[in-house]
Design a protein around this motif. Structure first.
Motif: not given
Length: 247
Positions: A1-21
């Motif tokens: 699994m590929k895991q990351g952290r981003v800011v989106y809509e003024a909030a911090i999100h834990d995210v994963t990679e799915v088919n380049g998205k």
């Protein structure tokens, strides 16, 4: 699994990679340009290796093995995310990238033997550890300004689970400046591999979850200029984008 952290809509999100998205926890899929990237983890202690590739050491005229690994610390202020910007001071002559495999510790490690060391790895990511040679006193006492300037070390975009990296000592590293390849090497050319570094460091201090080890860079570091887009990539880990800006 590929895991990351981003800011989106003024909030911090834990995210994963799915088919380049980028997939948010609620299932929404976003393009990577729709988010602001943070480092994939909030690192604790950050260790940086110098002269840990034989070809890079030779490139710098070090022909004999060092008596001890060259290790120094980085401050948290240095770490930024994918697609961030790094400042080149106006008065320097040589500022170069360093494409590095970054190892993230997953559990407390003390006096670990190299045969067991990889069991303590949570995952791997990419670091681009910029250095300014103008500030270098010597390779055994690097001035703080060489490695600890604000935003001088992009990390990411993803943290790849250790079990998804079959052999961390057989990964190709490449760097591109404005689309032109300028550096290529293999983690197999490290002087001390991932397991040996964990054994060495844990032999005199405890490594904790979230600690990060930047394992060094192969030969091929060249000067970067304001406006350059620098992409550091490691096969199986991803591609880390960064842009050089002026003061």
């Amino acid at each position: 699994m590929k895991q990351g952290r981003v800011v989106y809509e003024a909030a911090i999100h834990d995210v994963t990679e799915v088919n380049g998205k980028v997939q948010l926890q609620d299932g929404r899929l976003l393009d990577e340009h729709e988010v602001e990237w943070l480092p994939p983890i909030e690192p604790k202690t950050v260790f940086t290796l110098g002269l840990n590739y034989a070809d890079h050491a030779k490139e710098l005229s070090f022909t004999s093995p060092l008596p001890e690994p060259l290790v120094f610390f980085k401050g948290k202020n240095t770490i930024i995310g994918h697609r961030g910007t790094t400042v080149r001071p106006h008065d320097v002559e040589f500022m170069h990238y360093e494409c590095e495999l970054a190892v993230v510790i997953g559990k407390s490690a003390k006096s670990v033997k190299k045969e067991d060391a990889l069991e303590y790895v949570r995952g791997y990511t990419i670091a681009n550890d910029y250095a300014i040679r103008d500030y270098l006193e010597n390779y055994f006492r690097p001035n703080l300004r060489v490695k600890n300037r604000d935003d001088c070390t992009p990390v990411g975009p993803w943290l790849v689970d250790a079990e998804d990296v079959e052999d961390p000592m057989n990964l190709t590293l490449r760097t591109y400046i404005n689309g032109e390849i300028t550096q290529e090497g293999s983690t197999g050319d490290m002087i001390l591999g991932v397991a040996e570094l964990i054994e060495y460091l844990s032999g005199f201090m405890t490594l904790n979850p979230g600690d990060m080890i930047l394992t060094g860079t192969p030969k091929g570091s060249v000067d970067t200029k304001v406006g350059d887009e620098v992409i550091t990539e490691i096969k199986g880990i991803g591609s880390l984008h960064n842009t050089i800006v002026g003061e």
